[in-house]
Scaffold this motif. Sequence first.
Motif, PDB file in Angstrom:
ATOM      1  N   LEU A 122       0.813  -1.216   0.000  1.00 12.66           N
ATOM      2  CA  LEU A 122       0.000   0.000   0.000  1.00 12.66           C
ATOM      3  C   LEU A 122       0.851   1.273   0.000  1.00 12.66           C
ATOM      4  N   GLY A 123       2.172   1.105   0.087  1.00 11.89           N
ATOM      5  CA  GLY A 123       3.057   2.265  -0.016  1.00 11.89           C
ATOM      6  C   GLY A 123       3.544   2.837   1.295  1.00 11.89           C
ATOM      7  N   PHE A 124       3.362   2.108   2.412  1.00 11.62           N
ATOM      8  CA  PHE A 124       3.846   2.562   3.712  1.00 11.62           C
ATOM      9  C   PHE A 124       4.914   1.600   4.219  1.00 11.62           C
ATOM     10  N   ARG A 125       5.739   2.084   5.122  1.00  9.93           N
ATOM     11  CA  ARG A 125       6.664   1.197   5.810  1.00  9.93           C
ATOM     12  C   ARG A 125       6.199   1.028   7.245  1.00  9.93           C
ATOM     13  N   PHE A 126       5.994  -0.210   7.636  1.00 16.79           N
ATOM     14  CA  PHE A 126       5.576  -0.542   8.990  1.00 16.79           C
ATOM     15  C   PHE A 126       6.816  -0.793   9.833  1.00 16.79           C
ATOM     16  N   ALA A 127       6.948  -0.050  10.943  1.00 13.30           N
ATOM     17  CA  ALA A 127       8.158  -0.130  11.764  1.00 13.30           C
ATOM     18  C   ALA A 127       7.785  -0.227  13.236  1.00 13.30           C
ATOM     19  N   PRO A 128       7.502  -1.416  13.744  1.00 10.92           N
ATOM     20  CA  PRO A 128       7.128  -1.556  15.155  1.00 10.92           C
ATOM     21  C   PRO A 128       8.357  -1.662  16.060  1.00 10.92           C
ATOM     22  N   ARG A 129       8.166  -1.282  17.319  1.00 12.63           N
ATOM     23  CA  ARG A 129       9.197  -1.528  18.331  1.00 12.63           C
ATOM     24  C   ARG A 129       8.889  -2.889  18.940  1.00 12.63           C
ATOM     25  N   LEU A 130       9.702  -3.886  18.607  1.00 14.42           N
ATOM     26  CA  LEU A 130       9.397  -5.257  18.977  1.00 14.42           C
ATOM     27  C   LEU A 130      10.038  -5.634  20.311  1.00 14.42           C
ATOM     28  N   ARG A 131       9.213  -6.162  21.200  1.00 17.23           N
ATOM     29  CA  ARG A 131       9.726  -6.730  22.432  1.00 17.23           C
ATOM     30  C   ARG A 131      10.323  -8.110  22.115  1.00 17.23           C
ATOM     31  N   ASP A 132      11.395  -8.468  22.781  1.00 18.54           N
ATOM     32  CA  ASP A 132      12.046  -9.768  22.565  1.00 18.54           C
ATOM     33  C   ASP A 132      12.457  -9.967  21.113  1.00 18.54           C
ATOM     34  N   ILE A 133      13.028  -8.918  20.525  1.00 19.77           N
ATOM     35  CA  ILE A 133      13.421  -9.018  19.119  1.00 19.77           C
ATOM     36  C   ILE A 133      14.506 -10.073  18.923  1.00 19.77           C
ATOM     37  N   SER A 134      15.239 -10.407  19.977  1.00 19.09           N
ATOM     38  CA  SER A 134      16.280 -11.437  19.868  1.00 19.09           C
ATOM     39  C   SER A 134      15.699 -12.815  19.566  1.00 19.09           C
ATOM     40  N   ASP A 135      14.405 -12.987  19.845  1.00 18.08           N
ATOM     41  CA  ASP A 135      13.748 -14.268  19.561  1.00 18.08           C
ATOM     42  C   ASP A 135      13.184 -14.342  18.145  1.00 18.08           C
ATOM     43  N   CYS A 136      13.198 -13.222  17.427  1.00  9.23           N
ATOM     44  CA  CYS A 136      12.655 -13.205  16.067  1.00  9.23           C
ATOM     45  C   CYS A 136      13.584 -13.950  15.112  1.00  9.23           C
ATOM     46  N   LYS A 137      12.990 -14.583  14.133  1.00 10.23           N
ATOM     47  CA  LYS A 137      13.753 -15.352  13.154  1.00 10.23           C
ATOM     48  C   LYS A 137      13.741 -14.653  11.800  1.00 10.23           C
ATOM     49  N   LEU A 138      14.793 -14.888  11.038  1.00  9.73           N
ATOM     50  CA  LEU A 138      14.917 -14.323   9.704  1.00  9.73           C
ATOM     51  C   LEU A 138      14.563 -15.379   8.656  1.00  9.73           C
ATOM     52  N   TYR A 139      14.265 -14.915   7.457  1.00  9.19           N
ATOM     53  CA  TYR A 139      13.957 -15.810   6.338  1.00  9.19           C
ATOM     54  C   TYR A 139      14.806 -15.402   5.139  1.00  9.19           C
ATOM     55  N   CYS A 140      15.090 -16.342   4.294  1.00 14.91           N
ATOM     56  CA  CYS A 140      15.930 -16.067   3.131  1.00 14.91           C
ATOM     57  C   CYS A 140      15.272 -16.619   1.864  1.00 14.91           C
ATOM     58  N   ILE A 141      15.688 -16.070   0.719  1.00 13.27           N
ATOM     59  CA  ILE A 141      15.190 -16.550  -0.566  1.00 13.27           C
ATOM     60  C   ILE A 141      16.132 -17.600  -1.143  1.00 13.27           C
ATOM     61  N   GLU A 142      17.428 -17.411  -0.915  1.00  8.79           N
ATOM     62  CA  GLU A 142      18.407 -18.411  -1.345  1.00  8.79           C
ATOM     63  C   GLU A 142      18.476 -19.539  -0.315  1.00  8.79           C
ATOM     64  N   ARG A 143      19.473 -20.392  -0.455  1.00 11.63           N
ATOM     65  CA  ARG A 143      19.623 -21.504   0.480  1.00 11.63           C
ATOM     66  C   ARG A 143      20.110 -21.004   1.837  1.00 11.63           C
ATOM     67  N   LYS A 144      19.632 -21.625   2.877  1.00  8.51           N
ATOM     68  CA  LYS A 144      20.039 -21.274   4.237  1.00  8.51           C
ATOM     69  C   LYS A 144      21.534 -21.478   4.421  1.00  8.51           C
ATOM     70  N   GLU A 145      22.080 -22.464   3.755  1.00  9.66           N
ATOM     71  CA  GLU A 145      23.498 -22.786   3.881  1.00  9.66           C
ATOM     72  C   GLU A 145      24.407 -21.681   3.332  1.00  9.66           C
ATOM     73  N   ASP A 146      23.849 -20.782   2.521  1.00 10.07           N
ATOM     74  CA  ASP A 146      24.647 -19.697   1.948  1.00 10.07           C
ATOM     75  C   ASP A 146      24.963 -18.607   2.975  1.00 10.07           C
ATOM     76  N   PHE A 147      24.307 -18.664   4.127  1.00 13.14           N
ATOM     77  CA  PHE A 147      24.501 -17.640   5.163  1.00 13.14           C
ATOM     78  C   PHE A 147      25.106 -18.301   6.404  1.00 13.14           C
ATOM     79  N   LYS A 148      26.371 -18.667   6.286  1.00 11.16           N
ATOM     80  CA  LYS A 148      27.037 -19.474   7.317  1.00 11.16           C
ATOM     81  C   LYS A 148      27.103 -18.770   8.665  1.00 11.16           C
TER      82      LYS A 148
END
Length: 340
Positions: A122-148
Amino acid sequence: MSDDNMEKAMADITNYHHQQPYAVHWGDGSTSSSDGVRVKSAVEALNASYNPHYGLEKGVTMYSAVSDQYSRFGVGVINTNSIDAIHIVDILLNHRTELEIEEHYTDTAGYTDQVFGLTHLLGFRFAPRLRDISDCKLYCIERKEDFKNIQSVIKGKINTKIIKENYDDILKLVYSIKKGKVSGSLIMGKLGSYARQNSLAKALTELDKIEKTIFILDYLSDEDFRRKIQVGLNKGEAMNALARAIFFGKYGMLHEKDIQGQLQRATVLSIIINSITLWNTMYLPKAVEKLKEKEGVDESLLIHVSPLGWEHINFIGQYNFDDSSDYNLIDNMRPLREIL
Protein backbone atom coordinates in the motif's frame (compact mmCIF):
# COMPACT_ATOMS: atom_id res chain seq x y z
CA MET A 1 -14.18 24.07 14.72
CA SER A 2 -14.90 22.29 11.43
CA ASP A 3 -12.39 20.16 9.52
CA ASP A 4 -11.91 23.00 7.00
CA ASN A 5 -11.23 25.56 9.74
CA MET A 6 -8.87 23.17 11.51
CA GLU A 7 -6.88 22.61 8.31
CA LYS A 8 -6.74 26.39 7.68
CA ALA A 9 -5.54 27.01 11.22
CA MET A 10 -2.83 24.35 10.87
CA ALA A 11 -1.70 25.89 7.58
CA ASP A 12 -1.58 29.35 9.20
CA ILE A 13 0.56 28.07 12.04
CA THR A 14 2.92 26.26 9.67
CA ASN A 15 3.41 29.40 7.57
CA TYR A 16 3.85 31.48 10.71
CA HIS A 17 6.66 29.27 11.98
CA HIS A 18 8.43 29.16 8.65
CA GLN A 19 8.74 32.94 8.89
CA GLN A 20 10.55 32.75 12.24
CA PRO A 21 14.36 32.93 12.29
CA TYR A 22 14.54 29.97 14.71
CA ALA A 23 11.42 28.07 13.67
CA VAL A 24 10.49 25.21 15.98
CA HIS A 25 10.25 22.22 13.64
CA TRP A 26 9.15 18.77 14.73
CA GLY A 27 8.69 16.89 11.45
CA ASP A 28 7.55 17.03 7.85
CA GLY A 29 4.40 14.93 8.25
CA SER A 30 5.86 11.81 6.65
CA THR A 31 5.94 9.61 9.77
CA SER A 32 3.36 8.70 12.39
CA SER A 33 2.66 6.33 15.24
CA SER A 34 -0.52 4.81 16.64
CA ASP A 35 -1.65 3.61 20.04
CA GLY A 36 -4.85 3.00 21.95
CA VAL A 37 -6.38 4.55 25.07
CA ARG A 38 -8.71 2.29 27.03
CA VAL A 39 -11.97 3.97 28.09
CA LYS A 40 -14.55 2.49 30.44
CA SER A 41 -18.14 2.16 29.25
CA ALA A 42 -20.90 3.32 31.59
CA VAL A 43 -23.58 1.53 29.53
CA GLU A 44 -24.00 -1.79 27.79
CA ALA A 45 -22.55 -1.42 24.29
CA LEU A 46 -22.01 -4.04 21.61
CA ASN A 47 -18.32 -3.20 21.23
CA ALA A 48 -17.60 -2.97 24.97
CA SER A 49 -16.05 -5.96 26.68
CA TYR A 50 -14.00 -7.08 29.66
CA ASN A 51 -10.23 -7.23 29.66
CA PRO A 52 -8.54 -8.56 32.81
CA HIS A 53 -5.50 -6.38 32.09
CA TYR A 54 -7.62 -3.26 32.71
CA GLY A 55 -9.79 -4.34 35.63
CA LEU A 56 -13.32 -5.66 36.08
CA GLU A 57 -15.30 -3.06 34.12
CA LYS A 58 -16.26 -3.19 30.48
CA GLY A 59 -14.67 -0.77 28.08
CA VAL A 60 -13.55 0.07 24.56
CA THR A 61 -10.33 1.39 23.06
CA MET A 62 -9.93 4.77 21.36
CA TYR A 63 -7.31 3.96 18.73
CA SER A 64 -5.67 6.90 17.02
CA ALA A 65 -2.52 8.06 15.26
CA VAL A 66 -0.24 11.04 15.82
CA SER A 67 1.97 12.53 13.13
CA ASP A 68 5.56 13.68 13.65
CA GLN A 69 4.06 17.21 13.66
CA TYR A 70 2.02 16.34 16.80
CA SER A 71 -1.35 16.32 15.03
CA ARG A 72 -3.85 13.65 16.10
CA PHE A 73 -5.68 11.99 13.20
CA GLY A 74 -7.52 8.85 12.19
CA VAL A 75 -9.27 8.16 15.48
CA GLY A 76 -11.46 5.06 15.80
CA VAL A 77 -13.29 3.17 18.56
CA ILE A 78 -12.53 -0.55 18.64
CA ASN A 79 -13.19 -3.53 20.89
CA THR A 80 -10.73 -3.51 23.77
CA ASN A 81 -9.74 -7.12 23.00
CA SER A 82 -9.19 -6.46 19.30
CA ILE A 83 -5.64 -6.63 17.96
CA ASP A 84 -4.57 -3.02 17.43
CA ALA A 85 -2.43 -3.84 14.42
CA ILE A 86 -5.28 -4.85 12.12
CA HIS A 87 -6.67 -1.29 12.30
CA ILE A 88 -3.44 0.43 11.21
CA VAL A 89 -4.21 0.19 7.49
CA ASP A 90 -7.66 1.76 7.99
CA ILE A 91 -6.13 4.75 9.81
CA LEU A 92 -3.38 5.30 7.25
CA LEU A 93 -5.76 5.18 4.29
CA ASN A 94 -8.76 7.06 5.69
CA HIS A 95 -7.46 9.95 7.79
CA ARG A 96 -8.72 12.63 5.32
CA THR A 97 -5.84 15.03 5.93
CA GLU A 98 -3.03 16.36 3.75
CA LEU A 99 -0.48 14.21 5.55
CA GLU A 100 1.49 11.88 3.29
CA ILE A 101 2.60 9.16 5.69
CA GLU A 102 5.53 7.05 4.51
CA GLU A 103 6.55 5.31 7.74
CA HIS A 104 4.40 4.21 10.68
CA TYR A 105 5.45 3.12 14.18
CA THR A 106 3.71 1.02 16.82
CA ASP A 107 4.68 -0.76 20.00
CA THR A 108 4.54 -4.54 20.38
CA ALA A 109 0.81 -4.47 21.15
CA GLY A 110 0.19 -2.86 17.77
CA TYR A 111 2.20 -5.47 15.90
CA THR A 112 1.31 -8.51 13.86
CA ASP A 113 3.21 -10.17 11.01
CA GLN A 114 0.28 -9.61 8.65
CA VAL A 115 0.81 -5.86 8.57
CA PHE A 116 4.33 -5.95 7.08
CA GLY A 117 3.43 -7.18 3.61
CA LEU A 118 0.13 -5.33 3.28
CA THR A 119 1.50 -1.92 4.29
CA HIS A 120 4.44 -2.38 1.90
CA LEU A 121 2.09 -3.03 -1.02
CA LEU A 122 0.00 0.00 0.00
CA GLY A 123 3.06 2.27 -0.02
CA PHE A 124 3.85 2.56 3.71
CA ARG A 125 6.66 1.20 5.81
CA PHE A 126 5.58 -0.54 8.99
CA ALA A 127 8.16 -0.13 11.76
CA PRO A 128 7.13 -1.56 15.15
CA ARG A 129 9.20 -1.53 18.33
CA LEU A 130 9.40 -5.26 18.98
CA ARG A 131 9.73 -6.73 22.43
CA ASP A 132 12.05 -9.77 22.57
CA ILE A 133 13.42 -9.02 19.12
CA SER A 134 16.28 -11.44 19.87
CA ASP A 135 13.75 -14.27 19.56
CA CYS A 136 12.65 -13.20 16.07
CA LYS A 137 13.75 -15.35 13.15
CA LEU A 138 14.92 -14.32 9.70
CA TYR A 139 13.96 -15.81 6.34
CA CYS A 140 15.93 -16.07 3.13
CA ILE A 141 15.19 -16.55 -0.57
CA GLU A 142 18.41 -18.41 -1.34
CA ARG A 143 19.62 -21.50 0.48
CA LYS A 144 20.04 -21.27 4.24
CA GLU A 145 23.50 -22.79 3.88
CA ASP A 146 24.65 -19.70 1.95
CA PHE A 147 24.50 -17.64 5.16
CA LYS A 148 27.04 -19.47 7.32
CA ASN A 149 27.48 -16.72 9.92
CA ILE A 150 23.78 -16.36 10.75
CA GLN A 151 22.35 -19.82 10.10
CA SER A 152 21.19 -20.07 13.71
CA VAL A 153 18.75 -17.16 13.30
CA ILE A 154 17.41 -18.17 9.88
CA LYS A 155 14.20 -20.09 10.35
CA GLY A 156 13.50 -21.04 6.77
CA LYS A 157 13.25 -20.20 3.10
CA ILE A 158 10.68 -17.92 1.45
CA ASN A 159 8.17 -19.76 -0.72
CA THR A 160 8.42 -17.53 -3.79
CA LYS A 161 6.36 -20.00 -5.85
CA ILE A 162 3.14 -19.37 -3.93
CA ILE A 163 3.71 -15.60 -4.11
CA LYS A 164 3.98 -15.76 -7.92
CA GLU A 165 0.91 -17.99 -8.22
CA ASN A 166 -1.28 -15.63 -6.17
CA TYR A 167 0.28 -12.27 -7.02
CA ASP A 168 -2.57 -11.11 -9.26
CA ASP A 169 -5.09 -11.87 -6.51
CA ILE A 170 -2.89 -10.06 -4.00
CA LEU A 171 -2.87 -6.94 -6.18
CA LYS A 172 -6.66 -7.13 -6.58
CA LEU A 173 -7.04 -7.37 -2.82
CA VAL A 174 -4.71 -4.40 -2.22
CA TYR A 175 -6.55 -2.36 -4.86
CA SER A 176 -9.90 -3.09 -3.16
CA ILE A 177 -8.51 -1.91 0.18
CA LYS A 178 -6.91 1.17 -1.40
CA LYS A 179 -10.20 2.19 -3.04
CA GLY A 180 -12.22 1.59 0.11
CA LYS A 181 -14.21 -1.34 -1.25
CA VAL A 182 -13.28 -3.34 1.84
CA SER A 183 -11.56 -2.35 5.09
CA GLY A 184 -8.05 -3.51 5.88
CA SER A 185 -9.09 -4.59 9.38
CA LEU A 186 -11.82 -6.85 8.00
CA ILE A 187 -9.49 -8.48 5.47
CA MET A 188 -6.70 -9.09 7.99
CA GLY A 189 -9.17 -10.49 10.47
CA LYS A 190 -10.64 -12.88 7.90
CA LEU A 191 -7.30 -14.00 6.48
CA GLY A 192 -5.89 -14.55 9.92
CA SER A 193 -8.77 -16.84 10.87
CA TYR A 194 -8.19 -19.38 8.09
CA ALA A 195 -4.63 -18.83 6.95
CA ARG A 196 -3.86 -22.55 6.70
CA GLN A 197 -6.64 -23.25 4.22
CA ASN A 198 -6.29 -20.20 2.00
CA SER A 199 -3.56 -19.89 -0.64
CA LEU A 200 -3.93 -16.10 -0.81
CA ALA A 201 -3.33 -15.86 2.94
CA LYS A 202 -0.29 -18.11 2.59
CA ALA A 203 1.11 -15.91 -0.18
CA LEU A 204 0.63 -12.79 1.95
CA THR A 205 2.36 -14.58 4.84
CA GLU A 206 5.40 -15.18 2.64
CA LEU A 207 5.44 -11.49 1.68
CA ASP A 208 5.22 -10.63 5.38
CA LYS A 209 8.31 -12.75 6.02
CA ILE A 210 10.28 -10.84 3.38
CA GLU A 211 9.36 -7.41 4.72
CA LYS A 212 9.78 -8.42 8.36
CA THR A 213 13.26 -9.82 7.66
CA ILE A 214 14.32 -6.60 5.93
CA PHE A 215 12.90 -4.58 8.84
CA ILE A 216 14.69 -6.63 11.53
CA LEU A 217 18.03 -6.31 9.72
CA ASP A 218 17.57 -2.53 9.43
CA TYR A 219 16.42 -2.28 13.05
CA LEU A 220 19.44 -4.15 14.40
CA SER A 221 22.03 -2.43 12.22
CA ASP A 222 20.78 1.18 12.33
CA GLU A 223 20.81 2.96 15.69
CA ASP A 224 19.29 6.13 14.22
CA PHE A 225 16.36 4.09 12.90
CA ARG A 226 15.71 2.62 16.36
CA ARG A 227 15.87 6.09 17.91
CA LYS A 228 13.48 7.44 15.28
CA ILE A 229 10.93 4.75 16.15
CA GLN A 230 11.25 5.48 19.87
CA VAL A 231 10.80 9.23 19.32
CA GLY A 232 7.66 8.58 17.28
CA LEU A 233 6.21 6.36 20.00
CA ASN A 234 7.07 8.90 22.70
CA LYS A 235 4.95 11.47 20.85
CA GLY A 236 2.03 9.06 20.88
CA GLU A 237 2.43 8.42 24.63
CA ALA A 238 2.51 12.17 25.31
CA MET A 239 -0.61 12.62 23.18
CA ASN A 240 -2.42 9.88 25.12
CA ALA A 241 -1.48 11.54 28.42
CA LEU A 242 -3.07 14.78 27.20
CA ALA A 243 -6.15 12.86 26.02
CA ARG A 244 -6.61 11.31 29.48
CA ALA A 245 -6.22 14.70 31.15
CA ILE A 246 -8.87 16.29 28.92
CA PHE A 247 -11.33 13.42 29.08
CA PHE A 248 -13.19 14.39 32.28
CA GLY A 249 -10.19 14.72 34.56
CA LYS A 250 -8.72 11.29 33.73
CA TYR A 251 -11.89 9.49 34.81
CA GLY A 252 -13.79 9.69 31.54
CA MET A 253 -16.38 7.10 30.61
CA LEU A 254 -18.41 6.59 27.47
CA HIS A 255 -22.17 6.87 27.86
CA GLU A 256 -23.06 6.09 24.22
CA LYS A 257 -24.28 2.64 23.21
CA ASP A 258 -23.86 3.06 19.46
CA ILE A 259 -20.54 3.26 17.64
CA GLN A 260 -21.50 6.53 15.92
CA GLY A 261 -22.00 8.30 19.23
CA GLN A 262 -18.72 6.93 20.56
CA LEU A 263 -16.89 8.07 17.41
CA GLN A 264 -18.41 11.53 17.78
CA ARG A 265 -17.04 11.84 21.28
CA ALA A 266 -13.61 10.53 20.21
CA THR A 267 -13.52 12.98 17.30
CA VAL A 268 -14.37 15.96 19.51
CA LEU A 269 -11.57 14.87 21.84
CA SER A 270 -9.20 14.95 18.84
CA ILE A 271 -10.36 18.46 17.90
CA ILE A 272 -9.68 19.73 21.43
CA ILE A 273 -6.25 18.04 21.51
CA ASN A 274 -5.31 19.55 18.14
CA SER A 275 -6.58 22.96 19.26
CA ILE A 276 -4.31 22.86 22.32
CA THR A 277 -1.42 21.73 20.12
CA LEU A 278 -2.00 24.63 17.72
CA TRP A 279 -2.30 27.10 20.57
CA ASN A 280 0.98 25.96 22.09
CA THR A 281 2.68 25.91 18.69
CA MET A 282 1.72 29.55 18.15
CA TYR A 283 2.99 30.78 21.47
CA LEU A 284 6.23 28.78 21.79
CA PRO A 285 8.26 31.11 19.50
CA LYS A 286 6.90 34.13 21.39
CA ALA A 287 7.86 32.50 24.69
CA VAL A 288 11.38 31.86 23.37
CA GLU A 289 11.69 35.50 22.33
CA LYS A 290 10.64 36.61 25.80
CA LEU A 291 13.09 34.22 27.47
CA LYS A 292 15.88 35.62 25.32
CA GLU A 293 15.25 39.06 26.81
CA LYS A 294 16.01 37.66 30.27
CA GLU A 295 18.60 34.97 29.68
CA GLY A 296 20.38 32.95 27.03
CA VAL A 297 18.50 30.17 25.21
CA ASP A 298 20.23 27.15 23.70
CA GLU A 299 18.36 26.97 20.38
CA SER A 300 19.67 23.47 19.68
CA LEU A 301 17.31 22.24 22.42
CA LEU A 302 14.19 23.63 20.76
CA ILE A 303 13.72 20.54 18.59
CA HIS A 304 13.10 18.60 21.82
CA VAL A 305 10.29 20.90 22.97
CA SER A 306 6.79 19.44 22.72
CA PRO A 307 3.58 21.45 22.10
CA LEU A 308 1.58 19.02 24.27
CA GLY A 309 2.01 20.69 27.67
CA TRP A 310 -1.23 21.54 29.46
CA GLU A 311 -0.31 22.97 32.89
CA HIS A 312 -1.39 26.41 31.64
CA ILE A 313 -4.66 25.15 30.10
CA ASN A 314 -7.97 25.51 31.97
CA PHE A 315 -10.00 22.42 31.08
CA ILE A 316 -13.00 23.57 33.13
CA GLY A 317 -14.55 26.25 30.96
CA GLN A 318 -16.46 26.93 27.76
CA TYR A 319 -15.64 25.33 24.42
CA ASN A 320 -16.69 27.48 21.47
CA PHE A 321 -17.09 25.64 18.16
CA ASP A 322 -18.75 28.53 16.32
CA ASP A 323 -17.82 28.20 12.64
CA SER A 324 -19.26 31.63 11.83
CA SER A 325 -16.56 33.51 13.74
CA ASP A 326 -13.82 35.04 11.61
CA TYR A 327 -11.14 34.97 14.27
CA ASN A 328 -7.58 35.47 13.08
CA LEU A 329 -5.43 33.35 15.38
CA ILE A 330 -2.13 35.03 14.58
CA ASP A 331 -3.25 38.69 14.71
CA ASN A 332 -5.12 38.27 18.01
CA MET A 333 -2.54 36.60 20.20
CA ARG A 334 -2.75 37.18 23.95
CA PRO A 335 0.13 38.93 25.74
CA LEU A 336 2.54 36.60 27.51
CA ARG A 337 2.88 36.54 31.29
CA GLU A 338 5.81 38.35 32.80
CA ILE A 339 8.85 36.19 33.56
CA LEU A 340 9.83 36.49 37.22
